[in-house]
Design a protein around this motif. Structure first.
Motif, PDB file in Angstrom:
ATOM      1  N   THR A 298       0.806  -1.233   0.000  1.00 21.49           N
ATOM      2  CA  THR A 298       0.000   0.000   0.000  1.00 21.49           C
ATOM      3  C   THR A 298       0.837   1.280   0.000  1.00 21.49           C
ATOM      4  O   THR A 298       0.309   2.353  -0.282  1.00 21.49           O
ATOM      5  CB  THR A 298      -0.926   0.048   1.229  1.00 21.49           C
ATOM      6  OG1 THR A 298      -0.107  -0.009   2.399  1.00 21.49           O
ATOM      7  CG2 THR A 298      -1.905  -1.089   1.215  1.00 21.49           C
ATOM      8  N   GLU A 299       2.121   1.177   0.313  1.00 18.68           N
ATOM      9  CA  GLU A 299       2.935   2.399   0.348  1.00 18.68           C
ATOM     10  C   GLU A 299       2.977   3.097  -1.007  1.00 18.68           C
ATOM     11  O   GLU A 299       3.294   4.281  -1.104  1.00 18.68           O
ATOM     12  CB  GLU A 299       4.359   2.112   0.850  1.00 18.68           C
ATOM     13  CG  GLU A 299       5.145   1.052   0.110  1.00 18.68           C
ATOM     14  CD  GLU A 299       4.805  -0.369   0.543  1.00 18.68           C
ATOM     15  OE1 GLU A 299       3.880  -0.544   1.355  1.00 18.68           O
ATOM     16  OE2 GLU A 299       5.451  -1.300   0.045  1.00 18.68           O
ATOM     17  N   GLU A 311      -7.869   9.219   4.591  1.00 18.50           N
ATOM     18  CA  GLU A 311      -8.531   7.946   4.942  1.00 18.50           C
ATOM     19  C   GLU A 311      -9.397   7.493   3.764  1.00 18.50           C
ATOM     20  O   GLU A 311      -9.439   6.317   3.432  1.00 18.50           O
ATOM     21  CB  GLU A 311      -9.386   8.164   6.190  1.00 18.50           C
ATOM     22  CG  GLU A 311     -10.103   6.904   6.637  1.00 18.50           C
ATOM     23  CD  GLU A 311     -10.989   7.152   7.851  1.00 18.50           C
ATOM     24  OE1 GLU A 311     -10.588   7.933   8.739  1.00 18.50           O
ATOM     25  OE2 GLU A 311     -12.084   6.553   7.898  1.00 18.50           O
ATOM     26  N   HIS A 314      -7.306   5.906   0.972  1.00 15.58           N
ATOM     27  CA  HIS A 314      -6.990   4.505   1.336  1.00 15.58           C
ATOM     28  C   HIS A 314      -8.227   3.636   1.102  1.00 15.58           C
ATOM     29  O   HIS A 314      -8.159   2.605   0.441  1.00 15.58           O
ATOM     30  CB  HIS A 314      -6.642   4.401   2.836  1.00 15.58           C
ATOM     31  CG  HIS A 314      -5.257   4.834   3.190  1.00 15.58           C
ATOM     32  ND1 HIS A 314      -4.140   4.089   2.884  1.00 15.58           N
ATOM     33  CD2 HIS A 314      -4.795   5.904   3.878  1.00 15.58           C
ATOM     34  CE1 HIS A 314      -3.061   4.702   3.356  1.00 15.58           C
ATOM     35  NE2 HIS A 314      -3.426   5.807   3.965  1.00 15.58           N
ATOM     36  N   TYR A 318      -8.708   0.329  -1.342  1.00 13.10           N
ATOM     37  CA  TYR A 318      -8.930  -1.024  -0.796  1.00 13.10           C
ATOM     38  C   TYR A 318     -10.246  -1.607  -1.312  1.00 13.10           C
ATOM     39  O   TYR A 318     -10.322  -2.787  -1.642  1.00 13.10           O
ATOM     40  CB  TYR A 318      -8.918  -1.015   0.740  1.00 13.10           C
ATOM     41  CG  TYR A 318      -7.653  -0.392   1.307  1.00 13.10           C
ATOM     42  CD1 TYR A 318      -6.468  -0.413   0.577  1.00 13.10           C
ATOM     43  CD2 TYR A 318      -7.631   0.245   2.551  1.00 13.10           C
ATOM     44  CE1 TYR A 318      -5.311   0.184   1.052  1.00 13.10           C
ATOM     45  CE2 TYR A 318      -6.468   0.835   3.033  1.00 13.10           C
ATOM     46  CZ  TYR A 318      -5.323   0.809   2.272  1.00 13.10           C
ATOM     47  OH  TYR A 318      -4.188   1.400   2.740  1.00 13.10           O
ATOM     48  N   THR A 334       0.251  -2.949   5.746  1.00 12.08           N
ATOM     49  CA  THR A 334       0.259  -1.540   6.145  1.00 12.08           C
ATOM     50  C   THR A 334       1.549  -0.892   5.623  1.00 12.08           C
ATOM     51  O   THR A 334       2.500  -1.584   5.259  1.00 12.08           O
ATOM     52  CB  THR A 334       0.127  -1.380   7.675  1.00 12.08           C
ATOM     53  OG1 THR A 334       1.191  -2.088   8.301  1.00 12.08           O
ATOM     54  CG2 THR A 334      -1.210  -1.927   8.168  1.00 12.08           C
ATOM     55  N   LEU A 335       1.570   0.438   5.618  1.00  7.40           N
ATOM     56  CA  LEU A 335       2.631   1.187   4.925  1.00  7.40           C
ATOM     57  C   LEU A 335       4.049   0.707   5.253  1.00  7.40           C
ATOM     58  O   LEU A 335       4.466   0.706   6.405  1.00  7.40           O
ATOM     59  CB  LEU A 335       2.515   2.673   5.276  1.00  7.40           C
ATOM     60  CG  LEU A 335       1.242   3.364   4.808  1.00  7.40           C
ATOM     61  CD1 LEU A 335       1.105   4.737   5.461  1.00  7.40           C
ATOM     62  CD2 LEU A 335       1.237   3.482   3.295  1.00  7.40           C
ATOM     63  N   CYS A 364       5.565   3.782  11.200  1.00  2.23           N
ATOM     64  CA  CYS A 364       4.131   3.937  11.488  1.00  2.23           C
ATOM     65  C   CYS A 364       3.893   4.127  12.979  1.00  2.23           C
ATOM     66  O   CYS A 364       3.059   4.941  13.381  1.00  2.23           O
ATOM     67  CB  CYS A 364       3.363   2.716  10.975  1.00  2.23           C
ATOM     68  SG  CYS A 364       3.206   2.729   9.187  1.00  2.23           S
ATOM     69  N   ARG A 373      -5.112   6.383  10.491  1.00  2.89           N
ATOM     70  CA  ARG A 373      -5.925   6.650   9.286  1.00  2.89           C
ATOM     71  C   ARG A 373      -5.962   5.416   8.393  1.00  2.89           C
ATOM     72  O   ARG A 373      -7.000   5.026   7.878  1.00  2.89           O
ATOM     73  CB  ARG A 373      -5.340   7.840   8.505  1.00  2.89           C
ATOM     74  CG  ARG A 373      -5.958   9.161   8.851  1.00  2.89           C
ATOM     75  CD  ARG A 373      -5.539  10.253   7.885  1.00  2.89           C
ATOM     76  NE  ARG A 373      -4.147  10.674   8.083  1.00  2.89           N
ATOM     77  CZ  ARG A 373      -3.753  11.497   9.038  1.00  2.89           C
ATOM     78  NH1 ARG A 373      -4.624  11.987   9.892  1.00  2.89           N
ATOM     79  NH2 ARG A 373      -2.484  11.844   9.154  1.00  2.89           N
ATOM     80  N   GLN A 374      -4.789   4.794   8.225  1.00  5.45           N
ATOM     81  CA  GLN A 374      -4.761   3.623   7.346  1.00  5.45           C
ATOM     82  C   GLN A 374      -5.545   2.457   7.960  1.00  5.45           C
ATOM     83  O   GLN A 374      -6.317   1.783   7.279  1.00  5.45           O
ATOM     84  CB  GLN A 374      -3.313   3.169   7.071  1.00  5.45           C
ATOM     85  CG  GLN A 374      -3.332   1.938   6.175  1.00  5.45           C
ATOM     86  CD  GLN A 374      -1.986   1.487   5.674  1.00  5.45           C
ATOM     87  OE1 GLN A 374      -0.984   1.615   6.382  1.00  5.45           O
ATOM     88  NE2 GLN A 374      -1.957   0.938   4.467  1.00  5.45           N
TER      89      GLN A 374
END
Ligand code: PEP
Ligand code: MG
Length: 580
Positions: A298-299, A311, A314, A318, A334-335, A364, A373-374
């Motif tokens: 996702t980065e 948000e 993202h 998704y 996650t990032l 993170c 947020r993610q």
């Protein structure tokens, strides 16, 4: 004709004219431009000068505010250089008389100027650093321009550069960029991974290709064999056009596998998933016969811009992936920011040792609003679909506990706000640091799944930078120490009923497929284009044969023996993979 051998990292043959991008940190080679391009080079120079001036004025203003007028006066010399009419005339004359690029003119003129300062009395010789500073600034703005222009091309090109960052590769014009060749890089560098994802043939680790090619040259890139040819003769060109056709035919010959299950000859079902960086890659995963997404990096939502995704950004990404996957699993990582994947603002303040620095889960956990947020977006998007959350680069159990507690916290917030979300999402970790692999038994008690990231696991186990061409021959997952860690993680997963997948690049390398099956792996996640070949191996072998391969490999002490043994085995099972 010049032929160079590097590391082929993204398959396919490309033949096209080349655009060369210089790097301000290295010697700028003498690169010629057609006579009628001089004005274009002068315009670029003017733009770089005015941009540099603005940067210095901004810096001067900030310095006045912070430290005072006197300290800020050091920038007057910089500004004076940029306004110097004599220097400007020299730049101009060099471009006109030598038919060279603006980069080359800046580098040669300012180097000569710096030498003049060095011959002066001590207090003036100090100024040489300022001259180098200006040289660097101008070159950065010039090369930045050429990198940016890659996003708006009107004709097909092959890009040659010293190196590219993953965000630069990701931001390229996919329609017109037919190939990439770089001096630097390794097989699992993220630039290589992106080139594969975009289906652009690429060769990295060529060491000096930027000094051998000049803009406008015709170049051939063979991403399978790692060959780059500058100014090929007619015969060579024809030979490669034929090879390109053969490679396309081979890829099509595997199309029939799309609908067939990944099952060994003796009936063992294997799950084959795809790694993606962008939502639209799910189409490739499905077209190539993957069941879902085993790793969503996702980065890449973040890279290439200075603005953090909201948000909602993202969430929308998704939702798109989940819907495109239908019932298939979606593992959202996650990032994983940091190391070679940094945002523009972090690029300006580099860490001393970024691969051992504040990256991934560490970053993170130090930036909780961003992390929250993610997580909110993932929990909201996961209300339907088989979604899993994966934390990258976990190296100690406290990090996992902190991240899990944050997930609980975020879920409570969503509950209170009455926002639909999933509260029992399966949580897993990447096993890509030796400390985590060695402590897999403890982690297994607190996670739902493991995903082995061999790209980083190799790097951290063998102390070999995954993106450094000078140590590329040392970078191999066939090292017995790496294989021992993989075996132990899979075994721990089996004993403690924790599902294990592997999503490093070897998951898509058919030479490793039998070994991994023999080590007990039942879930592979790889670059979508590699799915058919891996499936083909799986469908051509039995579990018994694979166990024997793993047993034989455990008897070797060196990666060389293991690599040649694995190659020999797969050559026997699937000779068509080696149709050279
Ligand atoms: C890995 O390290 O193996 C992995 C899959 O993650 P990435 O390549 O994104 O670092
Ligand atoms: Mg990794």
């Amino acid at each position: 004709m010049i032929q160079k051998k590097g590391i082929g990292v993204s398959p396919g043959v490309a033949i096209s004219q080349v655009v060369v991008i210089d790097n301000e940190d290295f010697d700028i080679p003498e690169r010629h431009v057609p006579v009628d391009h001089a004005q274009n080079e002068l315009d670029r120079l003017d733009q770089a000068i005015s941009f540099s001036k603005q940067e210095i004025l901004d810096l001067q203003k900030r310095t006045v505010e912070r430290i005072g007028k006197e300290a800020a006066s050091i920038f007057d010399f910089h500004l004076g250089l940029l306004d110097d009419k004599v220097l400007y005339k020299k730049f101009k004359d060099t471009i006109h008389s030598g038919h060279v690029t603006a980069e080359y003119a800046v580098a040669t003129v300012l180097r000569a100027y710096a030498r003049e300062f060095l011959a002066m009395p001590q207090y003036l010789a100090e100024r040489v650093k300022d001259v180098y500073d200006i040289e660097k600034k101008l070159l950065r703005n010039l090369t930045g321009q050429s990198r940016q222009s890659l996003a708006h091309l009107t004709r097909d090109v092959i890009v040659i550069a010293h190196d590219m960052t993953p965000s630069q590769t990701a931001g390229m014009d996919r329609e017109h960029i037919k190939g990439i060749a770089t001096d630097a890089g390794g097989a699992t560098s993220h630039t290589a991974i992106i080139a594969r994802a975009l289906g652009i043939p690429a060769v990295v680790g060529l060491e000096d290709i930027t000094t051998l090619a000049t803009g406008g040259d015709t170049v051939i890139i063979d991403g399978v064999h790692g060959t780059v040819i500058v100014s090929p003769g007619d015969e060579t060109r024809k030979q490669y056009e034929k090879l390109a056709r053969q490679q396309v035919e081979f890829v099509h010959s595997l199309d029939a596998l799309q609908e067939l299950p990944a099952v060994t000859k003796d009936g063992h079902h294997i799950t084959l998933l795809g790694n993606i960086e962008f939502p639209e890659e799910v189409h490739a995963v499905r077209n190539k016969g993957g069941e879902g997404v085993g790793l969503y990096r996702t980065e890449f939502l973040f890279l290439g811009s200075d603005t953090e995704p909201t948000e909602e950004d993202h969430y929308q990404a998704y939702r798109e992936v989940i819907e495109l996957c239908e019932d298939g699993p979606v593992i959202i990582r996650t990032l994983d920011l940091g190391a070679d994947k940094y945002t523009q603002s972090r690029a300006r303040t580099p860490e001393r040792n970024p691969f051992l620095g504040c990256r991934s889960i560490r970053f993170c956990l130090q930036n909780l609003p961003l992390f929250r947020r993610q997580i909110r977006a993932i929990l909201r998007a996961s209300t339907d679909g088989d979604v899993h959350m994966l934390f990258p680069l976990v190296s100690n159990i406290t990090e996992l506990r902190q991240a899990k507690s944050l997930v609980r916290d975020v879920a409570e917030d969503l509950e209170e706000e009455g926002v639909p979300h999933r509260h029992d999402i399966p949580i897993g970790i990447m096993v890509e640091v030796p400390s985590t692999a060695l402590q897999a038994d403890a982690f297994a008690k607190e996670v739902d799944f493991f995903s082995i990231g061999t790209n980083d696991l190799v790097q951290y186990t063998l102390a070999v930078d995954r993106g450094n061409e000078r140590v590329a021959p040392l970078f191999t997952a066939a090292h017995p120490a790496v294989l021992r860690l993989i075996r132990e993680v899979i075994r721990t997963g089996q004993q403690q009923d924790v599902s294990v997948s592997l999503c490093g690049e070897i998951a898509g390398d058919p030479e490793y497929t039998m070994l991994l099956l023999g080590l007990g792996l039942r879930r592979f996640s790889c670059t979508p284009s590699a799915i058919p070949e891996v499936k083909k191996v799986i469908r051509s072998v039995t579990m018994q044969q694979s166990l024997e391969v793993a047993r034989q490999v455990s008897r070797f002490d060196s990666d060389k023996e293991i690599t040649s043994y694995l190659r020999a085995v797969v050559r026997k099972v699937l000779p068509e993979l080696y149709n050279e």
